[in-house]
Design a protein around this motif. Structure first.
Motif, PDB file in Angstrom:
ATOM      1  N   GLU A 143       1.224  -0.893 -19.015  1.00 17.97           N
ATOM      2  CA  GLU A 143      -0.001  -1.242 -19.732  1.00 17.97           C
ATOM      3  C   GLU A 143      -0.704  -2.427 -19.085  1.00 17.97           C
ATOM      4  OE1 GLU A 143       2.636   1.035 -22.376  1.00 17.97           O
ATOM      5  OE2 GLU A 143       2.940  -0.786 -21.177  1.00 17.97           O
ATOM      6  N   SER A 144       0.073  -3.427 -18.653  1.00 12.15           N
ATOM      7  CA  SER A 144      -0.505  -4.605 -18.020  1.00 12.15           C
ATOM      8  C   SER A 144      -1.178  -4.236 -16.692  1.00 12.15           C
ATOM      9  CB  SER A 144       0.575  -5.654 -17.780  1.00 12.15           C
ATOM     10  OG  SER A 144       0.088  -6.715 -16.992  1.00 12.15           O
ATOM     11  N   VAL A 145      -0.505  -3.401 -15.912  1.00  8.03           N
ATOM     12  CA  VAL A 145      -1.058  -2.976 -14.622  1.00  8.03           C
ATOM     13  C   VAL A 145      -2.321  -2.145 -14.830  1.00  8.03           C
ATOM     14  CG1 VAL A 145      -0.628  -1.556 -12.571  1.00  8.03           C
ATOM     15  CG2 VAL A 145       1.166  -3.078 -13.448  1.00  8.03           C
ATOM     16  N   ALA A 146      -2.297  -1.249 -15.820  1.00  6.55           N
ATOM     17  CA  ALA A 146      -3.462  -0.411 -16.097  1.00  6.55           C
ATOM     18  C   ALA A 146      -4.677  -1.257 -16.479  1.00  6.55           C
ATOM     19  CB  ALA A 146      -3.130   0.578 -17.210  1.00  6.55           C
ATOM     20  N   LYS A 147      -4.457  -2.282 -17.302  1.00  6.57           N
ATOM     21  CA  LYS A 147      -5.564  -3.141 -17.733  1.00  6.57           C
ATOM     22  C   LYS A 147      -6.151  -3.912 -16.559  1.00  6.57           C
ATOM     23  CE  LYS A 147      -7.001  -6.575 -21.141  1.00  6.57           C
ATOM     24  NZ  LYS A 147      -7.917  -7.206 -20.177  1.00  6.57           N
ATOM     25  N   LYS A 148      -5.304  -4.448 -15.715  1.00  4.45           N
ATOM     26  CA  LYS A 148      -5.797  -5.196 -14.556  1.00  4.45           C
ATOM     27  C   LYS A 148      -6.591  -4.290 -13.613  1.00  4.45           C
ATOM     28  CE  LYS A 148      -1.711  -7.271 -13.840  1.00  4.45           C
ATOM     29  NZ  LYS A 148      -0.666  -8.147 -13.242  1.00  4.45           N
ATOM     30  N   LEU A 149      -6.120  -3.056 -13.458  1.00  2.00           N
ATOM     31  CA  LEU A 149      -6.838  -2.111 -12.607  1.00  2.00           C
ATOM     32  C   LEU A 149      -8.198  -1.766 -13.213  1.00  2.00           C
ATOM     33  CD1 LEU A 149      -7.025  -0.192 -10.219  1.00  2.00           C
ATOM     34  CD2 LEU A 149      -5.747   1.499 -11.541  1.00  2.00           C
ATOM     35  N   GLN A 150      -8.204  -1.506 -14.514  1.00  5.65           N
ATOM     36  CA  GLN A 150      -9.465  -1.185 -15.183  1.00  5.65           C
ATOM     37  C   GLN A 150     -10.463  -2.336 -15.065  1.00  5.65           C
ATOM     38  OE1 GLN A 150     -11.061   1.272 -16.449  1.00  5.65           O
ATOM     39  NE2 GLN A 150     -12.706   0.067 -17.348  1.00  5.65           N
ATOM     40  N   ASP A 151     -10.007  -3.544 -15.292  1.00  8.99           N
ATOM     41  CA  ASP A 151     -10.901  -4.704 -15.210  1.00  8.99           C
ATOM     42  C   ASP A 151     -11.479  -4.868 -13.805  1.00  8.99           C
ATOM     43  OD1 ASP A 151     -10.372  -5.184 -17.853  1.00  8.99           O
ATOM     44  OD2 ASP A 151      -8.979  -6.840 -17.516  1.00  8.99           O
ATOM     45  N   TRP A 189       0.823  -1.215   0.000  1.00  5.55           N
ATOM     46  CA  TRP A 189       0.000   0.000   0.000  1.00  5.55           C
ATOM     47  C   TRP A 189       0.849   1.253   0.000  1.00  5.55           C
ATOM     48  CZ3 TRP A 189       0.849   3.419   3.917  1.00  5.55           C
ATOM     49  CH2 TRP A 189       1.431   2.926   5.090  1.00  5.55           C
ATOM     50  N   VAL A 190       2.112   1.157   0.408  1.00  5.97           N
ATOM     51  CA  VAL A 190       2.925   2.349   0.656  1.00  5.97           C
ATOM     52  C   VAL A 190       3.121   3.176  -0.615  1.00  5.97           C
ATOM     53  CG1 VAL A 190       5.150   3.215   1.469  1.00  5.97           C
ATOM     54  CG2 VAL A 190       4.071   1.276   2.625  1.00  5.97           C
ATOM     55  N   VAL A 196      -5.197  -4.440  -6.560  1.00  3.03           N
ATOM     56  CA  VAL A 196      -4.554  -4.557  -7.876  1.00  3.03           C
ATOM     57  C   VAL A 196      -3.516  -3.449  -8.068  1.00  3.03           C
ATOM     58  CG1 VAL A 196      -4.937  -4.277 -10.361  1.00  3.03           C
ATOM     59  CG2 VAL A 196      -6.400  -5.807  -9.045  1.00  3.03           C
ATOM     60  N   ILE A 197      -3.857  -2.197  -7.734  1.00  2.00           N
ATOM     61  CA  ILE A 197      -2.890  -1.118  -7.934  1.00  2.00           C
ATOM     62  C   ILE A 197      -1.720  -1.250  -6.960  1.00  2.00           C
ATOM     63  CG2 ILE A 197      -4.128   0.552  -6.477  1.00  2.00           C
ATOM     64  CD1 ILE A 197      -2.038   1.285  -9.641  1.00  2.00           C
ATOM     65  N   ASN A 198      -1.994  -1.685  -5.726  1.00  2.00           N
ATOM     66  CA  ASN A 198      -0.911  -1.917  -4.766  1.00  2.00           C
ATOM     67  C   ASN A 198       0.099  -2.914  -5.314  1.00  2.00           C
ATOM     68  OD1 ASN A 198      -2.213  -0.210  -3.012  1.00  2.00           O
ATOM     69  ND2 ASN A 198      -2.851  -1.790  -1.577  1.00  2.00           N
ATOM     70  N   ASN A 199      -0.412  -4.085  -5.718  1.00  7.39           N
ATOM     71  CA  ASN A 199       0.474  -5.126  -6.235  1.00  7.39           C
ATOM     72  C   ASN A 199       1.069  -4.734  -7.584  1.00  7.39           C
ATOM     73  OD1 ASN A 199      -0.076  -6.732  -3.999  1.00  7.39           O
ATOM     74  ND2 ASN A 199      -1.820  -7.723  -4.977  1.00  7.39           N
ATOM     75  N   GLY A 200       0.297  -3.952  -8.364  1.00  4.64           N
ATOM     76  CA  GLY A 200       0.775  -3.539  -9.677  1.00  4.64           C
ATOM     77  C   GLY A 200       2.002  -2.655  -9.602  1.00  4.64           C
ATOM     78  N   LEU A 201       2.049  -1.767  -8.602  1.00  2.00           N
ATOM     79  CA  LEU A 201       3.233  -0.912  -8.449  1.00  2.00           C
ATOM     80  C   LEU A 201       4.454  -1.741  -8.067  1.00  2.00           C
ATOM     81  CD1 LEU A 201       1.636   2.167  -6.652  1.00  2.00           C
ATOM     82  CD2 LEU A 201       2.229   1.934  -9.064  1.00  2.00           C
ATOM     83  N   GLN A 202       4.250  -2.775  -7.272  1.00  2.00           N
ATOM     84  CA  GLN A 202       5.356  -3.695  -6.991  1.00  2.00           C
ATOM     85  C   GLN A 202       5.820  -4.388  -8.267  1.00  2.00           C
ATOM     86  OE1 GLN A 202       4.512  -6.527  -3.844  1.00  2.00           O
ATOM     87  NE2 GLN A 202       5.426  -5.177  -2.322  1.00  2.00           N
ATOM     88  N   TYR A 211       5.282   7.836 -15.203  1.00  2.00           N
ATOM     89  CA  TYR A 211       6.136   8.674 -14.348  1.00  2.00           C
ATOM     90  C   TYR A 211       6.662   7.871 -13.158  1.00  2.00           C
ATOM     91  CZ  TYR A 211       5.171  13.015 -16.853  1.00  2.00           C
ATOM     92  OH  TYR A 211       5.115  13.998 -17.810  1.00  2.00           O
ATOM     93  N   PHE A 212       5.832   6.993 -12.629  1.00  2.00           N
ATOM     94  CA  PHE A 212       6.309   6.133 -11.538  1.00  2.00           C
ATOM     95  C   PHE A 212       7.421   5.221 -12.048  1.00  2.00           C
ATOM     96  CE2 PHE A 212       6.136   2.196  -9.029  1.00  2.00           C
ATOM     97  CZ  PHE A 212       6.361   2.707  -7.760  1.00  2.00           C
ATOM     98  N   LYS A 213       7.231   4.661 -13.245  1.00  2.00           N
ATOM     99  CA  LYS A 213       8.260   3.785 -13.828  1.00  2.00           C
ATOM    100  C   LYS A 213       9.549   4.562 -14.090  1.00  2.00           C
ATOM    101  CE  LYS A 213       8.863   0.164 -17.323  1.00  2.00           C
ATOM    102  NZ  LYS A 213      10.233   0.512 -17.689  1.00  2.00           N
ATOM    103  N   GLN A 214       9.415   5.832 -14.415  1.00  2.00           N
ATOM    104  CA  GLN A 214      10.596   6.668 -14.627  1.00  2.00           C
ATOM    105  C   GLN A 214      11.422   6.765 -13.338  1.00  2.00           C
ATOM    106  OE1 GLN A 214       9.611  10.483 -16.295  1.00  2.00           O
ATOM    107  NE2 GLN A 214      11.738  11.154 -16.430  1.00  2.00           N
ATOM    108  N   LEU A 215      10.738   6.871 -12.204  1.00  2.00           N
ATOM    109  CA  LEU A 215      11.458   6.871 -10.924  1.00  2.00           C
ATOM    110  C   LEU A 215      12.203   5.547 -10.724  1.00  2.00           C
ATOM    111  CD1 LEU A 215       8.772   8.469  -8.539  1.00  2.00           C
ATOM    112  CD2 LEU A 215      10.806   9.579  -9.491  1.00  2.00           C
ATOM    113  N   VAL A 216      11.504   4.451 -11.020  1.00  2.00           N
ATOM    114  CA  VAL A 216      12.109   3.124 -10.864  1.00  2.00           C
ATOM    115  C   VAL A 216      13.318   2.968 -11.790  1.00  2.00           C
ATOM    116  CG1 VAL A 216      11.736   0.638 -11.150  1.00  2.00           C
ATOM    117  CG2 VAL A 216       9.931   2.074 -10.149  1.00  2.00           C
ATOM    118  N   ASP A 217      13.138   3.312 -13.058  1.00  2.00           N
ATOM    119  CA  ASP A 217      14.204   3.123 -14.055  1.00  2.00           C
ATOM    120  C   ASP A 217      15.426   3.990 -13.768  1.00  2.00           C
ATOM    121  OD1 ASP A 217      12.569   1.330 -15.316  1.00  2.00           O
ATOM    122  OD2 ASP A 217      11.951   2.692 -16.928  1.00  2.00           O
TER     123      ASP A 217
END
Length: 442
Positions: free
Chosen positions: A426-434, A208-209, A411-417, A250-256
């Motif tokens: 794209e995969s995380v966005a689709k799972k969240l939308q569904d 959740w963090v 889904v969004i919690n686990n998706g950010l991990q 933008y979150f992925k940009q921080l990770v990368d």
């Protein structure tokens, strides 16, 4: 003859009055004599103030004081660690075995419990104490108002989840500007990495963090609040829309760009706070809970070099950059099954932990409140006072999991991990939308 009848009638009236007075005296005497002693009232309460931070200690002390002041109440108060609290509450809720009182979060958590028919309003308490009710800040009760504006909880604090904490001495050491734009943030991250200094401390073991502290704030700057609320309602917006793909990007940009320390998904939030306060990271994006945690564990020497601001603006974004994610904090809710003397005791306990004196005590434990109270500056840390004043000048925007369904929040919690370990946006966005569509679509 008539004279005798009148005298007899008067005598009868006098005898009736004397008799009535005598009976009245006997009745009063019996009423003054107690027939039974006060019986014990059993009251169960669950909360998540299990830690050693000042806020948790303060709330537990308020509960203990309630028990001392109300010896007729047999109180069973359970303090459950935050990471496992919500799941444990969901388990007992599924079996309709909730305690009399339980700690609930504002937004989807309390809304789902209400829709399941498990809550009853506490409106009578707010009516009974109008002076208390009127001092809550605007919007404090909004997440807890459901049918016909009935109120179902009183917030014990304010949820402010996306402060950007920074170490002024580290910024000065490497001659780095405190970032106000995304480009400046990326420049700062590069400079710190080049000098073997972790840019941003993050403890995302409990997933959740990152969601609570980072993605909502980025989302506000990119999409704005209106788009997000439309997406949660699935009305004219979806989480697969380009603007949300950009938000995750933008979150992925921080990770990368290695903004976070190695192993961020394997350490918890408390460890990240210690990593930051020990000077091993230049920044930390965290909530108001870190104010209380750091006040309890850090020295004044460590605290005096820490300052606080908002996340930087993002060029071309639709939202407001001068904002912090948050809103009304959590509070105690009343089980639908609680009634009679137990309900009376429960309402009294709610007031004991969220009334005027309690709000002041919680604020002075270095924890934000949505209540107009005066605080003694000498009782709070210098960092808290900075954040306290910052909040007065900023807007409050939604935390994602306060509005998403429980499934979508997970889904969004686990998706950010997943993104932090190589997953695609794209995969995380689709799972969240569904997930959100399943929750909203009849």
């Amino acid at each position: 003859m008539k004279k005798m009848q009148k005298m007899s009638l008067m005598l009868l009236i006098m005898m009736f009055i004397i008799s009535a007075c005598g009976n009245s005296g006997n009745t009063n005497k019996k009423a003054e004599e107690p027939t039974t002693k006060d019986e014990k009232v059993k009251l169960t309460v669950w909360h998540n103030f299990a830690g050693d931070d000042l806020r948790a200690k303060t709330v537990r002390s308020l509960i203990e004081k309630f028990q001392q002041d109300n010896p007729q109440v047999e109180l069973d108060a359970q303090a459950i660690p935050p990471d496992g609290y919500r799941q444990r509450l969901s388990t007992v809720a599924a079996g309709n075995e909730l305690p009399d009182l339980f700690f609930v979060y504002a937004g989807s958590h309390s809304a789902e419990l209400y829709k399941a028919g498990l809550l009853q309003p506490i409106t009578e308490l707010t009516v009974e104490h109008p002076d208390w009710t009127s001092k809550f800040l605007p919007g404090a009760f909004d997440p807890y108002k459901f049918e016909q504006d009935q109120i179902y909880s009183a917030p014990m604090g304010m949820s402010a989840t996306s402060f950007l904490y920074y170490n002024t001495s580290i910024f000065e050491q490497y001659n780095v500007k405190v970032p106000t734009t995304w480009d400046e943030l990326m420049t700062a991250i590069k400079v710190f990495n080049d000098n073997k200094m972790t840019p941003i401390a993050l403890g995302n073991k409990a997933p959740w963090v990152a969601q609570s502290t980072i993605i909502g704030a980025i989302g506000e700057r990119v999409t704005g609040t209106e788009w997000f609320k439309n997406a949660t309602a699935q009305k004219g917006a979806k989480f697969t829309d380009p603007e949300f793909i950009d938000t995750l990007g933008y979150f992925k940009q921080l990770v990368d760009n290695k903004a976070f320390q190695e192993g961020a998904n394997s350490i918890d939030n408390t460890q990240a706070e210690q990593y930051f306060i020990q000077g091993k990271a230049a920044m930390m994006i965290s909530g108001a809970w870190s104010l209380t945690n750091l006040a309890a564990s850090a020295s004044e020497e460590q605290m005096k070099v820490i300052d606080v601001t908002v996340l930087p603006s993002i060029s071309g974004g639709k939202g407001d950059a001068n904002t912090i994610t948050g809103g009304a904090g959590a509070g105690l809710a009343l089980s639908k099954r609680t009634e009679g003397a137990t309900k009376d005791a429960a309402l009294k306990l709610i007031y004991a932990v969220s009334g005027p004196e309690a709000q002041k005590a919680i604020a002075e434990s270095n924890s934000m409140v949505m209540y107009d109270t005066e605080i003694d500056q000498s009782k709070v840390s210098s960092l808290y006072y900075k954040a306290f004043n910052l909040v007065k000048k900023t807007g409050i925007t939604p935390v994602y999991d306060a509005y998403l369904s429980a499934e979508a929040g997970e889904v969004i919690n686990n998706g950010l991990q997943e993104i932090m370990t190589g997953g695609t946006v794209e995969s995380v966005a689709k799972k969240l939308q569904d997930a959100q569509a399943r929750a909203v679509t009849p």
